[in-house]
Design a protein around this motif. Structure first.
Motif, PDB file in Angstrom:
ATOM      1  N   GLU A 273       0.830  -1.202   0.000  1.00  0.00           N
ATOM      2  CA  GLU A 273       0.000   0.000   0.000  1.00  0.00           C
ATOM      3  C   GLU A 273       0.868   1.256   0.000  1.00  0.00           C
ATOM      4  OE1 GLU A 273      -2.766  -0.150   3.193  1.00  0.00           O
ATOM      5  OE2 GLU A 273      -3.946  -1.802   2.337  1.00  0.00           O
ATOM      6  N   TRP A 274       2.011   1.195   0.677  1.00  0.00           N
ATOM      7  CA  TRP A 274       2.913   2.345   0.671  1.00  0.00           C
ATOM      8  C   TRP A 274       3.457   2.596  -0.729  1.00  0.00           C
ATOM      9  CZ3 TRP A 274       5.356   5.578   4.490  1.00  0.00           C
ATOM     10  CH2 TRP A 274       4.715   5.537   5.737  1.00  0.00           C
ATOM     11  N   ASP A 275       3.849   1.548  -1.419  1.00  0.00           N
ATOM     12  CA  ASP A 275       4.372   1.701  -2.773  1.00  0.00           C
ATOM     13  C   ASP A 275       3.310   2.281  -3.710  1.00  0.00           C
ATOM     14  OD1 ASP A 275       6.766   0.467  -1.945  1.00  0.00           O
ATOM     15  OD2 ASP A 275       5.959  -1.530  -2.388  1.00  0.00           O
ATOM     16  N   GLN A 276       2.112   1.721  -3.654  1.00  0.00           N
ATOM     17  CA  GLN A 276       1.050   2.203  -4.522  1.00  0.00           C
ATOM     18  C   GLN A 276       0.654   3.628  -4.176  1.00  0.00           C
ATOM     19  OE1 GLN A 276      -2.075  -0.802  -5.461  1.00  0.00           O
ATOM     20  NE2 GLN A 276      -0.905  -2.150  -4.117  1.00  0.00           N
ATOM     21  N   LEU A 279       3.273   5.947  -5.746  1.00  0.00           N
ATOM     22  CA  LEU A 279       3.096   6.107  -7.184  1.00  0.00           C
ATOM     23  C   LEU A 279       1.868   6.957  -7.496  1.00  0.00           C
ATOM     24  CD1 LEU A 279       3.924   2.494  -8.452  1.00  0.00           C
ATOM     25  CD2 LEU A 279       5.331   4.558  -8.712  1.00  0.00           C
ATOM     26  N   GLN A 280       0.780   6.745  -6.775  1.00  0.00           N
ATOM     27  CA  GLN A 280      -0.416   7.548  -6.999  1.00  0.00           C
ATOM     28  C   GLN A 280      -0.155   9.017  -6.694  1.00  0.00           C
ATOM     29  OE1 GLN A 280      -3.269   6.764  -8.332  1.00  0.00           O
ATOM     30  NE2 GLN A 280      -3.142   4.536  -8.405  1.00  0.00           N
ATOM     31  N   ALA A 281       0.604   9.282  -5.629  1.00  0.00           N
ATOM     32  CA  ALA A 281       0.924  10.672  -5.283  1.00  0.00           C
ATOM     33  C   ALA A 281       1.860  11.291  -6.309  1.00  0.00           C
ATOM     34  CB  ALA A 281       1.550  10.720  -3.886  1.00  0.00           C
ATOM     35  N   LEU A 282       2.824  10.511  -6.787  1.00  0.00           N
ATOM     36  CA  LEU A 282       3.772  11.018  -7.778  1.00  0.00           C
ATOM     37  C   LEU A 282       3.060  11.428  -9.059  1.00  0.00           C
ATOM     38  CD1 LEU A 282       6.724  11.455  -8.774  1.00  0.00           C
ATOM     39  CD2 LEU A 282       6.692   9.044  -9.498  1.00  0.00           C
ATOM     40  N   TYR A 283       2.076  10.640  -9.473  1.00  0.00           N
ATOM     41  CA  TYR A 283       1.383  10.911 -10.730  1.00  0.00           C
ATOM     42  C   TYR A 283       0.081  11.694 -10.544  1.00  0.00           C
ATOM     43  CZ  TYR A 283       4.665   8.144 -13.403  1.00  0.00           C
ATOM     44  OH  TYR A 283       5.814   7.697 -14.033  1.00  0.00           O
ATOM     45  N   ALA A 284      -0.185  12.149  -9.331  1.00  0.00           N
ATOM     46  CA  ALA A 284      -1.361  12.991  -9.104  1.00  0.00           C
ATOM     47  C   ALA A 284      -1.171  14.326  -9.810  1.00  0.00           C
ATOM     48  CB  ALA A 284      -1.579  13.207  -7.607  1.00  0.00           C
ATOM     49  N   PRO A 285      -2.238  14.907 -10.360  1.00  0.00           N
ATOM     50  CA  PRO A 285      -2.096  16.185 -11.070  1.00  0.00           C
ATOM     51  C   PRO A 285      -1.417  17.266 -10.241  1.00  0.00           C
ATOM     52  CG  PRO A 285      -4.257  15.249 -11.473  1.00  0.00           C
ATOM     53  CD  PRO A 285      -3.604  14.373 -10.436  1.00  0.00           C
ATOM     54  N   ARG A 286      -1.658  17.282  -8.930  1.00  0.00           N
ATOM     55  CA  ARG A 286      -1.090  18.344  -8.116  1.00  0.00           C
ATOM     56  C   ARG A 286       0.432  18.269  -8.039  1.00  0.00           C
ATOM     57  NH1 ARG A 286      -1.195  19.078  -1.642  1.00  0.00           N
ATOM     58  NH2 ARG A 286       0.295  20.778  -1.606  1.00  0.00           N
ATOM     59  N   SER A 287       0.986  17.057  -8.137  1.00  0.00           N
ATOM     60  CA  SER A 287       2.440  16.902  -8.003  1.00  0.00           C
ATOM     61  C   SER A 287       3.159  17.153  -9.320  1.00  0.00           C
ATOM     62  CB  SER A 287       2.784  15.499  -7.496  1.00  0.00           C
ATOM     63  OG  SER A 287       2.466  14.523  -8.460  1.00  0.00           O
ATOM     64  N   VAL A 299       4.207  15.561  -3.000  1.00  0.00           N
ATOM     65  CA  VAL A 299       4.038  14.105  -3.049  1.00  0.00           C
ATOM     66  C   VAL A 299       3.831  13.560  -1.639  1.00  0.00           C
ATOM     67  CG1 VAL A 299       5.217  11.932  -3.536  1.00  0.00           C
ATOM     68  CG2 VAL A 299       5.294  13.792  -5.204  1.00  0.00           C
ATOM     69  N   ALA A 300       4.616  14.022  -0.671  1.00  0.00           N
ATOM     70  CA  ALA A 300       4.490  13.554   0.707  1.00  0.00           C
ATOM     71  C   ALA A 300       3.139  13.937   1.294  1.00  0.00           C
ATOM     72  CB  ALA A 300       5.624  14.111   1.558  1.00  0.00           C
ATOM     73  N   ASP A 301       2.657  15.154   0.991  1.00  0.00           N
ATOM     74  CA  ASP A 301       1.358  15.592   1.514  1.00  0.00           C
ATOM     75  C   ASP A 301       0.223  14.724   0.976  1.00  0.00           C
ATOM     76  OD1 ASP A 301       2.563  17.600   2.938  1.00  0.00           O
ATOM     77  OD2 ASP A 301       2.071  19.193   1.508  1.00  0.00           O
ATOM     78  N   ILE A 302       0.262  14.451  -0.338  1.00  0.00           N
ATOM     79  CA  ILE A 302      -0.774  13.614  -0.940  1.00  0.00           C
ATOM     80  C   ILE A 302      -0.726  12.207  -0.352  1.00  0.00           C
ATOM     81  CG2 ILE A 302      -1.575  12.568  -3.099  1.00  0.00           C
ATOM     82  CD1 ILE A 302      -0.371  15.045  -4.526  1.00  0.00           C
ATOM     83  N   MET A 303       0.470  11.685  -0.210  1.00  0.00           N
ATOM     84  CA  MET A 303       0.639  10.334   0.324  1.00  0.00           C
ATOM     85  C   MET A 303       0.187  10.272   1.781  1.00  0.00           C
ATOM     86  SD  MET A 303       4.093   8.028   0.196  1.00  0.00           S
ATOM     87  CE  MET A 303       4.117   6.390   0.950  1.00  0.00           C
ATOM     88  N   THR A 304       0.463  11.316   2.565  1.00  0.00           N
ATOM     89  CA  THR A 304       0.047  11.346   3.970  1.00  0.00           C
ATOM     90  C   THR A 304      -1.467  11.287   4.082  1.00  0.00           C
ATOM     91  OG1 THR A 304       1.998  12.594   4.681  1.00  0.00           O
ATOM     92  CG2 THR A 304       0.040  12.723   6.080  1.00  0.00           C
ATOM     93  N   ARG A 305      -2.177  12.072   3.266  1.00  0.00           N
ATOM     94  CA  ARG A 305      -3.633  12.041   3.293  1.00  0.00           C
ATOM     95  C   ARG A 305      -4.157  10.657   2.921  1.00  0.00           C
ATOM     96  NH1 ARG A 305      -3.122  17.189   0.884  1.00  0.00           N
ATOM     97  NH2 ARG A 305      -3.555  16.318  -1.181  1.00  0.00           N
ATOM     98  N   ASP A 306      -3.516  10.032   1.955  1.00  0.00           N
ATOM     99  CA  ASP A 306      -3.924   8.699   1.535  1.00  0.00           C
ATOM    100  C   ASP A 306      -3.718   7.685   2.652  1.00  0.00           C
ATOM    101  OD1 ASP A 306      -4.656   6.716  -0.627  1.00  0.00           O
ATOM    102  OD2 ASP A 306      -2.639   5.983  -0.126  1.00  0.00           O
ATOM    103  N   ARG A 307      -2.579   7.764   3.326  1.00  0.00           N
ATOM    104  CA  ARG A 307      -2.279   6.834   4.408  1.00  0.00           C
ATOM    105  C   ARG A 307      -3.236   7.032   5.576  1.00  0.00           C
ATOM    106  NH1 ARG A 307      -1.284   2.904   3.939  1.00  0.00           N
ATOM    107  NH2 ARG A 307      -2.280   3.271   1.965  1.00  0.00           N
TER     108      ARG A 307
END
Length: 314
Positions: A273-276, A279-287, A299-307
């Motif tokens: 889940e961390w890997d996915q 990748l989702q945060a890296l390819y998110a439009p905001r990043s 990328v870290a902010d998007i990933m933090t919200r996801d986690r």
């Protein structure tokens, strides 16, 4: 000869106008779960992103924005297709376009019994591809030493380029690529003088960037003598992760729940889940289209919200 067979897919391949060209087209072993405890989510995520992300010096994290065409060398047809299918599936989940069957490979995966030897032969044959000495492209001598002489089971070399997101034109001068401009003195001799591209910035901002970094070629070498008894599905996910993002080959990820621990005894049966989430945060439009300095934070902010959302859903 292996090197000769692979070299045709490694050329830099920029158009004359400086734009990026359209692409042409065992045995399982049980591994223990690894979890992160005792740290706030945002702190752990920032640490994770900081460890694994490997942009070119002074540049942002590059993404694929052209069609990805995986190609596998030195495996049976069925085994090769299984890896290609898995990478294509992961790419589709990130909305990365993929090439049709028979396309020219730009994500090249080479299986060999001599990883360092193949890496050194490739670099010796095409030093301009692997060591272009171009600002915004060159990954530096330490990464090159690891690629050629390291003892890792899997090694990789990703090629990226800063481009104008408005026009698709390259944003750096590449030796041998001419802008079409000449001086009078050059015209009298029939030679050309190369100039750095001129970019017209539409909306300058400290946060938003018109110049973005794109991946256009990645070479991955798998040393079968060093891989050991790893499940083919695990290996395919590992190859997808390092092929679709700029990952630091030296990253210390023990303690993180990631497929990057596959060869350290802590990998999972596939992308975690961390890997996915990464990748989702890296390819998110905001990043994307964000300044290099702000991109890793985004990328870290998007990933933090996801986690955090995932934790609340449990």
């Amino acid at each position: 000869m292996l090197v000769a067979a692979v070299l045709s897919s490694l050329m830099l391949g920029l158009n004359v106008d400086g734009s990026m060209p359209p692409p042409r087209q065992q045995q399982q072993m049980s591994l223990p779960d690894v979890t992160i405890t005792g740290r706030p989510t945002d702190e752990a995520v920032r640490d994770f992103v900081g460890r694994i992300a490997a942009p070119v010096r002074g540049r942002g994290l590059a993404q694929w924005n052209m069609r990805v065409c995986p190609g596998v060398v030195n495996l049976s047809r069925d085994a090769s297709q299984a890896i290609i299918d898995r990478i294509t599936t992961v790419a589709a989940g990130l909305d990365i376009p993929t090439g049709d069957p028979g396309c020219a490979a730009n994500l090249v995966i080479i299986f060999t019994t001599d990883g360092p030897g193949v890496a050194q032969a490739l670099v010796a044959s095409e030093p301009g591809v692997f060591e272009p000495n171009v600002t915004g492209v060159d990954r530096g001598p330490a990464a090159m030493r690891d690629f050629q002489h390291g003892d890792a089971a899997v090694r990789w070399w990703s090629l990226s380029l800063p481009v104008d997101s408005e026009t698709g034109l390259r944003a750096v001068r590449v030796p041998g690529q001419f802008s079409g401009r000449t001086l009078n003195t050059a015209q009298t001799t029939g030679s050309h003088l190369d100039y750095a591209p001129q970019i017209s910035v539409q909306s300058p901002s400290r946060l938003n960037a018109q110049i973005v970094d794109i991946l256009f070629k990645t070479i991955v070498i798998v040393d079968v003598e060093r891989v050991g008894q790893i499940d083919s599905g695990q290996l395919a996910d590992y190859l997808a992760f390092v092929g679709l993002a700029q990952i630091d080959a030296r990253a210390e990820t023990v303690g993180f729940d990631t497929v990057l621990n596959l060869f350290d005894g802590g990998g999972h049966a596939g992308l975690t889940e961390w890997d996915q989430s990464y990748l989702q945060a890296l390819y998110a439009p905001r990043s994307q289209r964000i300044s290099p300095d702000a991109q890793a934070t985004a990328v870290a902010d998007i990933m933090t919200r996801d986690r955090r959302s995932a934790a609340r859903a449990e």
